[in-house]
Design an enzyme around this catalytic site. Structure first.
Site, mmCIF file in Angstrom:
data_model
loop_
_atom_site.group_PDB
_atom_site.id
_atom_site.type_symbol
_atom_site.label_atom_id
_atom_site.label_comp_id
_atom_site.label_asym_id
_atom_site.label_seq_id
_atom_site.Cartn_x
_atom_site.Cartn_y
_atom_site.Cartn_z
ATOM 1 N N HIS A 26 0.781 -1.298 -0.251
ATOM 2 C CA HIS A 26 0.267 -0.020 0.093
ATOM 3 C C HIS A 26 0.991 1.471 -0.032
ATOM 4 C CE1 HIS A 26 -0.118 0.067 4.431
ATOM 5 N NE2 HIS A 26 -1.032 -0.805 4.377
ATOM 6 N N HIS A 84 -6.908 -9.870 12.746
ATOM 7 C CA HIS A 84 -6.990 -8.548 12.103
ATOM 8 C C HIS A 84 -7.667 -8.647 10.878
ATOM 9 C CE1 HIS A 84 -5.546 -4.719 10.188
ATOM 10 N NE2 HIS A 84 -4.635 -5.172 9.651
ATOM 11 N N GLU A 86 -7.457 -6.759 7.653
ATOM 12 C CA GLU A 86 -6.887 -6.474 6.376
ATOM 13 C C GLU A 86 -6.577 -7.686 5.561
ATOM 14 O OE1 GLU A 86 -3.750 -3.659 6.750
ATOM 15 O OE2 GLU A 86 -3.891 -2.809 4.700
ATOM 16 N N ASP A 88 -4.457 -8.617 3.464
ATOM 17 C CA ASP A 88 -3.307 -9.359 3.519
ATOM 18 C C ASP A 88 -3.278 -10.459 4.405
ATOM 19 O OD1 ASP A 88 -3.022 -7.023 5.004
ATOM 20 O OD2 ASP A 88 -0.711 -7.366 5.195
ATOM 21 N N HIS A 153 -2.437 -2.911 13.840
ATOM 22 C CA HIS A 153 -2.393 -1.752 12.890
ATOM 23 C C HIS A 153 -3.550 -0.980 12.788
ATOM 24 C CE1 HIS A 153 -2.061 -1.423 8.399
ATOM 25 N NE2 HIS A 153 -1.427 -0.118 8.824
ATOM 26 N N ASP A 172 0.384 -7.617 12.746
ATOM 27 C CA ASP A 172 1.202 -6.510 12.325
ATOM 28 C C ASP A 172 2.370 -6.026 12.917
ATOM 29 O OD1 ASP A 172 0.439 -6.363 9.497
ATOM 30 O OD2 ASP A 172 -1.549 -5.289 10.128
ATOM 31 N N TYR A 200 9.158 -0.218 8.635
ATOM 32 C CA TYR A 200 7.754 -0.741 8.701
ATOM 33 C C TYR A 200 6.985 0.080 9.830
ATOM 34 C CZ TYR A 200 4.232 -4.549 9.722
ATOM 35 O OH TYR A 200 3.085 -5.194 9.717
ATOM 36 N N HIS A 235 4.176 -10.341 9.201
ATOM 37 C CA HIS A 235 5.192 -10.208 8.064
ATOM 38 C C HIS A 235 6.607 -10.422 8.723
ATOM 39 C CE1 HIS A 235 1.990 -8.321 5.725
ATOM 40 N NE2 HIS A 235 1.535 -7.570 6.731
HETATM 41 FE FE1 FEO Z 1 -2.586 -4.204 8.457
HETATM 42 FE FE2 FEO Z 1 -0.417 -6.640 7.312
HETATM 43 O O1 FEO Z 1 -2.107 -5.670 7.676
#
Ligand code: FEO
Length: 407
Positions: A26, A84, A86, A88, A153, A172, A200, A235
């Site tokens: 993003h 979460h 999101e 991904d 996040h 995240d 990050y 991640h």
């Molecule tokens: Fe807030 Fe890795 O997504």
């Protein structure tokens, strides 16, 4: 396809995916990334924590199957925990539930439940259990403790703590966008991983800094922080040694900065460039670190990374038609988005510009930096090409800015 699950502890596996060729996430540049998901085998229930991004289902599914084969268990997931929503980390949640157990228990924060439906429009028929800090789940000889983590996040973010193993599945938080063949921090240089974690944090987590400070206090006061033996984010590398990243999060989240100034410039005919170079020389003459960025080539994500632990910035843009050179604009929007003020740091700014007509760039940048939470302490507005006197003035303004952050 075939893909091996990575064992993290007895009955605990990484079953995520490596997105080797992803180059943006993003809006900022990355050298690839991973979307980490985890399988935890209890004596009574098997749990999947989080999911993966679009285009990645085959790799993920192959790794899930491999974990079951390594454990010698039937392919059945009893519990889905979604930390979460999101995309991904959730794209194939619905498909995974359908494939591995349509009657499974599902746990997520109340916000996550709302957000899943608002993104996919196909969750309303599922019974998802809303959980928050204090809720626990016994999976047979093992306990999952849920910890609300809003703004780390998104407002829906949650951590899941596997109490007996001391593993914090942090989603995240504590992540890094890197893509490597090995999964743990111990396989790579710590300073390199912390730099990626800083990028990050700066770009994704800075806005949540006040919540991070509260969360770290809460984890410390509840005694949970000292029970964490491993941090498994969604991640990048898994932290077998969590101390360095926790310490860095504490620093970044509370505005701890170095004696460092980030110089950012763009230029049309090399005049603003000359000012930038002289300002950098002035800063260095006071033994203060410089991070230098040229906005024709460098990404705003890298600029943001260095501003995070800088005490000040020097920002230069030529004047074009009474406004700042437009290419600086993308970076300015990023600065406004991330809100460094929320970390508690007070960052000063020097603005410089070469103009041909009546000027205007300085006034606009001053307003924009003020809105982004910076205090503009000095400016340098130069007509066309700086001569030796002006270059000496630029040098002195850089030195003065450096002295001011050491006071
Ligand atoms: Fe807030 Fe890795 O997504």
């Amino acid at each position: 396809m075939k893909a091996k699950a990575v064992k993290m502890a007895d009955g605990v596996y990484w079953v995520g995916v490596i997105h080797w060729h992803s180059r943006t996430f993003h809006g900022y540049g990355i050298p690839g990334t991973t979307y980490n998901a985890y399988l935890v085998f209890g004596e009574e229930k098997t749990v999947l924590i989080d999911n993966v991004y679009r285009g990645m289902f085959e790799q993920f599914d192959a790794r899930v199957k491999d974990a079951f084969e390594q454990e010698g268990k039937d392919f059945k997931i009893d519990v889905f925990v979604q930390n979460h929503s999101e995309m991904d980390h959730s794209t194939f949640l619905r498909e995974t539930i359908a494939k591995y157990n349509p009657d499974a228990e599902i746990y997520a924060s109340a916000n996550c439940i709302r957000f899943l439906e608002a993104q996919y429009h196909n969750f309303s028929d599922l019974e998802i259990n809303a959980v928050a800090t204090g809720d626990e789940l016994d999976i047979g000889g093992r306990t999952l403790k849920f910890v609300s983590a809003p703004m780390l996040h998104w407002p829906d973010s949650m951590f899941t703590f596997l109490a007996e193993e001391g593993i914090l599945f942090s989603n995240d938080a504590f992540g890094q966008h890197v893509a490597h063949s090995k999964r743990f921090d111990e396989n790579y240089d710590t300073e390199y991983l912390l730099r990626e974690a800083q990028k990050y944090y700066a770009n994704l987590v800075t806005l949540g800094s006040p919540m991070l400070r509260m969360k770290l206090d809460e984890l410390t006061n509840s005694g949970l922080l000292e029970q964490i033996k491993m941090i498994a984010p969604c991640h990048g590398q898994i932290w077998k040694n969590p101390a360095p990243i926790v310490e860095k999060y504490s620093e970044w989240g509370s505005g701890v900065c170095k004696d460092k100034i980030t110089v950012i410039f763009d230029t049309m005919h090399h005049s603003t460039e000359k000012l930038a170079y002289q300002i950098a020389e002035g800063i260095m003459s006071e033994d203060v670190e410089v991070a230098m960025y040229f906005m024709q080539e460098d990404g705003p994500d890298d600029v943001i990374t260095d501003i995070l632990d800088s005490k000040a910035i020097a920002l230069g843009a030529p004047t074009m038609m009474n406004k700042p050179f437009p290419r600086i604009g993308n970076m300015m929007y990023w600065l406004d988005c991330v809100n460094f003020k929320g970390t508690g740091s007070e960052k000063n700014a020097l603005i410089f510009s070469s103009k041909g007509w009546g000027g205007g760039a300085i006034a606009k940048l001053q307003r924009d930096l003020g809105e982004a939470g910076f205090t503009v302490t000095d400016t340098l507005d130069v007509l066309f090409v700086p001569d030796e006197d002006v270059l000496a003035e630029a040098f002195e303004k850089g030195a003065a800015l450096a002295r001011s952050i050491k006071e």
